[in-house]
Write a protein that holds these residues in place. Structure first.
Motif, PDB file in Angstrom:
ATOM      1  N   ALA A 138       0.838  -1.208   0.000  1.00  0.00           N
ATOM      2  CA  ALA A 138       0.000   0.000   0.000  1.00  0.00           C
ATOM      3  C   ALA A 138       0.867   1.250   0.000  1.00  0.00           C
ATOM      4  CB  ALA A 138      -0.935  -0.011   1.210  1.00  0.00           C
ATOM      5  N   ALA A 139       1.948   1.224   0.769  1.00  0.00           N
ATOM      6  CA  ALA A 139       2.848   2.384   0.808  1.00  0.00           C
ATOM      7  C   ALA A 139       3.421   2.656  -0.579  1.00  0.00           C
ATOM      8  CB  ALA A 139       3.975   2.140   1.818  1.00  0.00           C
ATOM      9  N   ARG A 140       3.715   1.595  -1.312  1.00  0.00           N
ATOM     10  CA  ARG A 140       4.253   1.788  -2.677  1.00  0.00           C
ATOM     11  C   ARG A 140       3.229   2.459  -3.589  1.00  0.00           C
ATOM     12  NH1 ARG A 140       6.227  -3.540  -1.841  1.00  0.00           N
ATOM     13  NH2 ARG A 140       4.785  -4.502  -3.312  1.00  0.00           N
ATOM     14  N   ARG A 141       1.958   2.325  -3.234  1.00  0.00           N
ATOM     15  CA  ARG A 141       0.913   2.980  -4.031  1.00  0.00           C
ATOM     16  C   ARG A 141       0.606   4.386  -3.514  1.00  0.00           C
ATOM     17  NH1 ARG A 141      -2.570  -1.149  -6.837  1.00  0.00           N
ATOM     18  NH2 ARG A 141      -1.045  -2.802  -7.217  1.00  0.00           N
ATOM     19  N   GLY A 142       1.375   4.846  -2.546  1.00  0.00           N
ATOM     20  CA  GLY A 142       1.178   6.213  -2.054  1.00  0.00           C
ATOM     21  C   GLY A 142       0.158   6.328  -0.937  1.00  0.00           C
ATOM     22  N   VAL A 143      -0.247   5.198  -0.360  1.00  0.00           N
ATOM     23  CA  VAL A 143      -1.228   5.204   0.735  1.00  0.00           C
ATOM     24  C   VAL A 143      -0.463   5.212   2.069  1.00  0.00           C
ATOM     25  CG1 VAL A 143      -3.129   3.925   1.806  1.00  0.00           C
ATOM     26  CG2 VAL A 143      -2.844   3.886  -0.697  1.00  0.00           C
ATOM     27  N   ALA A 144      -0.889   6.055   2.998  1.00  0.00           N
ATOM     28  CA  ALA A 144      -0.311   6.019   4.340  1.00  0.00           C
ATOM     29  C   ALA A 144      -0.783   4.730   5.003  1.00  0.00           C
ATOM     30  CB  ALA A 144      -0.758   7.234   5.146  1.00  0.00           C
ATOM     31  N   ALA A 145       0.128   3.810   5.247  1.00  0.00           N
ATOM     32  CA  ALA A 145      -0.281   2.453   5.637  1.00  0.00           C
ATOM     33  C   ALA A 145       0.517   1.971   6.828  1.00  0.00           C
ATOM     34  CB  ALA A 145      -0.081   1.490   4.463  1.00  0.00           C
ATOM     35  N   VAL A 146      -0.173   1.363   7.778  1.00  0.00           N
ATOM     36  CA  VAL A 146       0.486   0.824   8.967  1.00  0.00           C
ATOM     37  C   VAL A 146      -0.015  -0.583   9.270  1.00  0.00           C
ATOM     38  CG1 VAL A 146       0.950   3.055  10.070  1.00  0.00           C
ATOM     39  CG2 VAL A 146      -1.229   1.885  10.506  1.00  0.00           C
ATOM     40  N   LEU A 147       0.855  -1.300   9.950  1.00  0.00           N
ATOM     41  CA  LEU A 147       0.558  -2.606  10.519  1.00  0.00           C
ATOM     42  C   LEU A 147       0.422  -2.396  12.016  1.00  0.00           C
ATOM     43  CD1 LEU A 147       0.943  -5.849  10.605  1.00  0.00           C
ATOM     44  CD2 LEU A 147       3.345  -5.292  11.004  1.00  0.00           C
ATOM     45  N   VAL A 148      -0.676  -2.844  12.599  1.00  0.00           N
ATOM     46  CA  VAL A 148      -0.859  -2.693  14.047  1.00  0.00           C
ATOM     47  C   VAL A 148      -0.924  -4.087  14.658  1.00  0.00           C
ATOM     48  CG1 VAL A 148      -2.310  -1.771  15.878  1.00  0.00           C
ATOM     49  CG2 VAL A 148      -2.107  -0.531  13.720  1.00  0.00           C
ATOM     50  N   GLU A 149      -0.020  -4.334  15.609  1.00  0.00           N
ATOM     51  CA  GLU A 149       0.098  -5.650  16.246  1.00  0.00           C
ATOM     52  C   GLU A 149      -0.193  -5.515  17.727  1.00  0.00           C
ATOM     53  OE1 GLU A 149       0.962  -8.609  15.073  1.00  0.00           O
ATOM     54  OE2 GLU A 149       1.809  -8.194  13.091  1.00  0.00           O
ATOM     55  N   VAL A 150      -1.246  -6.140  18.181  1.00  0.00           N
ATOM     56  CA  VAL A 150      -1.580  -6.095  19.605  1.00  0.00           C
ATOM     57  C   VAL A 150      -2.030  -7.483  20.050  1.00  0.00           C
ATOM     58  CG1 VAL A 150      -3.037  -5.069  21.398  1.00  0.00           C
ATOM     59  CG2 VAL A 150      -2.327  -3.680  19.453  1.00  0.00           C
ATOM     60  N   GLY A 151      -1.341  -8.046  21.019  1.00  0.00           N
ATOM     61  CA  GLY A 151      -1.799  -9.311  21.603  1.00  0.00           C
ATOM     62  C   GLY A 151      -0.973 -10.497  21.141  1.00  0.00           C
ATOM     63  N   SER A 152      -1.021 -11.541  21.931  1.00  0.00           N
ATOM     64  CA  SER A 152      -0.185 -12.715  21.754  1.00  0.00           C
ATOM     65  C   SER A 152      -1.009 -13.979  21.658  1.00  0.00           C
ATOM     66  CB  SER A 152       0.718 -12.875  22.986  1.00  0.00           C
ATOM     67  OG  SER A 152       2.013 -12.413  22.751  1.00  0.00           O
ATOM     68  N   LEU A 153      -0.394 -14.984  21.069  1.00  0.00           N
ATOM     69  CA  LEU A 153      -0.862 -16.365  21.199  1.00  0.00           C
ATOM     70  C   LEU A 153      -2.297 -16.591  20.732  1.00  0.00           C
ATOM     71  CD1 LEU A 153       0.709 -17.114  24.693  1.00  0.00           C
ATOM     72  CD2 LEU A 153       1.467 -17.999  22.483  1.00  0.00           C
ATOM     73  N   GLY A 154      -2.736 -15.761  19.801  1.00  0.00           N
ATOM     74  CA  GLY A 154      -4.084 -15.962  19.291  1.00  0.00           C
ATOM     75  C   GLY A 154      -5.171 -15.819  20.340  1.00  0.00           C
ATOM     76  N   GLN A 155      -4.820 -15.168  21.460  1.00  0.00           N
ATOM     77  CA  GLN A 155      -5.824 -15.041  22.517  1.00  0.00           C
ATOM     78  C   GLN A 155      -6.951 -14.116  22.068  1.00  0.00           C
ATOM     79  OE1 GLN A 155      -3.202 -13.781  25.561  1.00  0.00           O
ATOM     80  NE2 GLN A 155      -2.835 -15.850  26.319  1.00  0.00           N
ATOM     81  N   ARG A 156      -8.117 -14.300  22.671  1.00  0.00           N
ATOM     82  CA  ARG A 156      -9.273 -13.515  22.279  1.00  0.00           C
ATOM     83  C   ARG A 156      -9.841 -12.745  23.467  1.00  0.00           C
ATOM     84  NH1 ARG A 156     -14.677 -16.572  21.407  1.00  0.00           N
ATOM     85  NH2 ARG A 156     -15.312 -14.578  22.266  1.00  0.00           N
ATOM     86  N   ASP A 157      -8.937 -12.282  24.319  1.00  0.00           N
ATOM     87  CA  ASP A 157      -9.419 -11.637  25.541  1.00  0.00           C
ATOM     88  C   ASP A 157     -10.036 -10.275  25.240  1.00  0.00           C
ATOM     89  OD1 ASP A 157      -6.671  -9.799  26.650  1.00  0.00           O
ATOM     90  OD2 ASP A 157      -6.646 -11.105  24.906  1.00  0.00           O
ATOM     91  N   GLU A 158     -11.117 -10.003  25.918  1.00  0.00           N
ATOM     92  CA  GLU A 158     -11.856  -8.772  25.688  1.00  0.00           C
ATOM     93  C   GLU A 158     -11.048  -7.515  26.017  1.00  0.00           C
ATOM     94  OE1 GLU A 158     -15.884  -8.950  26.890  1.00  0.00           O
ATOM     95  OE2 GLU A 158     -16.113  -6.776  26.988  1.00  0.00           O
ATOM     96  N   PRO A 159     -10.278  -7.500  27.109  1.00  0.00           N
ATOM     97  CA  PRO A 159      -9.512  -6.277  27.386  1.00  0.00           C
ATOM     98  C   PRO A 159      -8.589  -5.885  26.231  1.00  0.00           C
ATOM     99  CG  PRO A 159      -9.530  -7.692  29.325  1.00  0.00           C
ATOM    100  CD  PRO A 159     -10.157  -8.487  28.206  1.00  0.00           C
ATOM    101  N   THR A 160      -7.961  -6.877  25.603  1.00  0.00           N
ATOM    102  CA  THR A 160      -7.079  -6.561  24.476  1.00  0.00           C
ATOM    103  C   THR A 160      -7.884  -5.988  23.314  1.00  0.00           C
ATOM    104  OG1 THR A 160      -5.547  -8.293  25.134  1.00  0.00           O
ATOM    105  CG2 THR A 160      -5.356  -7.497  22.885  1.00  0.00           C
ATOM    106  N   ALA A 161      -9.035  -6.576  23.039  1.00  0.00           N
ATOM    107  CA  ALA A 161      -9.881  -6.059  21.955  1.00  0.00           C
ATOM    108  C   ALA A 161     -10.304  -4.623  22.240  1.00  0.00           C
ATOM    109  CB  ALA A 161     -11.104  -6.958  21.772  1.00  0.00           C
ATOM    110  N   LEU A 162     -10.671  -4.343  23.487  1.00  0.00           N
ATOM    111  CA  LEU A 162     -11.118  -2.993  23.828  1.00  0.00           C
ATOM    112  C   LEU A 162      -9.971  -1.989  23.748  1.00  0.00           C
ATOM    113  CD1 LEU A 162     -13.512  -3.845  26.797  1.00  0.00           C
ATOM    114  CD2 LEU A 162     -14.128  -3.258  24.431  1.00  0.00           C
TER     115      LEU A 162
END
Ligand SMILES: [Zn+2]
Length: 355
Positions: free
Chosen positions: A195-219
């Motif tokens: 996306a950046a190569r196409r001129g779009v401001a693009a980011v990867l956001v990584e939050v959380g570990s181990l495939g967990q699905r805990d609500e606090p992390t989602a919030l």
């Protein structure tokens, strides 16, 4: 006033409305239904595209963007927001792995895709043609997968376009996530790089570990997205100051050279997964052949802090064991001899991040 209808395939949202539904993508040998929420504001502003579920087994991003889509009120939105909670339905629903069960391809390695390629390449091309290419801003959400421990971070790539790089850096710092890791080149098949190569401001956001699905992390992640949308002017400012960040650059990615059982040496706390700082040559761990007990010792090819690491016991050659980053010194970039080769030892397409 914004008086333009927002459309993706057969789904349409008039100004001041929100539309939810699925749009069918033809992948050649199969079709998939891509779920989307279109939020079309009444006031002008940027178009922001947010995806989750590029990889299977990464649950919290999906949970978070569905919550965000529920919460966004088109009457409060400047511009347009497109939320895609499941960008890769085969990987998300069948197998829960980074590779697609359809063709064994990792979607986040083949962007911007190929409309005449295999199914996953076609999916990448569909996502770019229908979502990313029309965007001003692209946010792709991931987390540590079911076999991966991870420290939260935001990633982005430098493109050499100073205006784009500045806008992307400011976006990356707007999620309330302290660690921002940049790649010095926008190469490879990762979504944000393509996306950046196409001129779009693009980011990867990584939050959380181990495939967990805990609500606090989602919030926590929803809060971060709302903060970023305020930064972008999509939502009204709430007067809060941006949180401080630390910038890093990838220093190494380490992959397994043998199949076997992976015993990491970096410190792993059962709950918090405290992952330490390493210097070049430190032992990262051992891979033990379950048949004959042969041990392959794995060393860190560069120093740094581990931002993600393999948690799974069983690994095959090429499996990513760890990725390290060092604090970024922008001055070092103009003196390449003083900066370790960025991404030394990394897999081919990233400055380290498979996520
Ligand atoms: Zn991922």
């Amino acid at each position: 006033m914004n008086d333009a209808t927002l459309s993706v395939g057969s789904l349409h949202a008039q100004p001041g409305t929100k539309a939810r539904g699925t749009v069918q993508a033809d992948l050649g040998t199969l079709t998939v239904d891509i779920p989307l929420t279109l939020v079309n504001g009444t006031r002008p502003g940027p178009r922001v595209v947010i995806t989750a579920g590029v990889h299977g087994g990464e649950f919290t991003p999906i949970d978070a963007v569905v919550r965000l889509a529920d919460r966004l009120d088109p009457r409060e939105v400047h511009g347009q927001v497109i939320v895609c909670p499941v960008a890769n339905p085969p990987a998300v629903y069948q197998g829960r792995l980074n590779i697609s069960p359809v063709d064994g391809v990792n979607l986040n390695r083949v962007f911007p895709g190929d409309p005449a390629g295999g199914p996953t390449e076609r999916l990448a091309a569909w996502l770019f043609a229908h979502l990313v290419d029309g965007a001003d801003v692209y946010i792709d959400l991931h987390c540590g997968g079911i076999d991966q421990v991870l420290r939260d971070f935001v990633g982005y790539r430098l493109t050499g376009d100073p205006d784009l790089d500045k806008a992307t850096a400011e976006l990356a710092g707007s999620f309330g996530i302290e660690d921002v890791i940049l790649g010095l080149k926008a190469d490879g098949g990762n979504s944000h790089a393509a996306a950046a190569r196409r001129g779009v401001a693009a980011v990867l956001v990584e939050v959380g570990s181990l495939g967990q699905r805990d609500e606090p992390t989602a919030l926590r992640r929803v809060d971060g997205l709302l903060t970023a949308l305020r930064h972008l002017g999509v939502l009204d400012q709430d007067g809060s100051a941006p949180a401080p960040i630390r910038e890093w650059v990838w220093s190494a990615g380490v992959t397994a050279e043998a199949a076997g059982l992976w015993y990491p040496e970096f410190s792993l706390d059962a709950d918090a997964y405290v992952i330490g700082e390493l210097v070049e040559g430190d032992v990262l761990g051992r891979i033990v052949d379950p048949a004959d007990g042969t041990e392959h010792t794995v060393h860190a090819p560069a120093g740094g802090r581990v931002f993600y690491g393999m948690h799974g016991l069983t690994v095959a050659p090429g499996a990513e064991l760890a990725a390290l980053a060092v604090p970024w010194d922008p001055d070092a970039v103009s003196r390449p001899d003083t900066l370790r080769t960025p991404g030394a030892g990394l897999g081919s397409d990233e400055t380290a991040h498979r996520p």
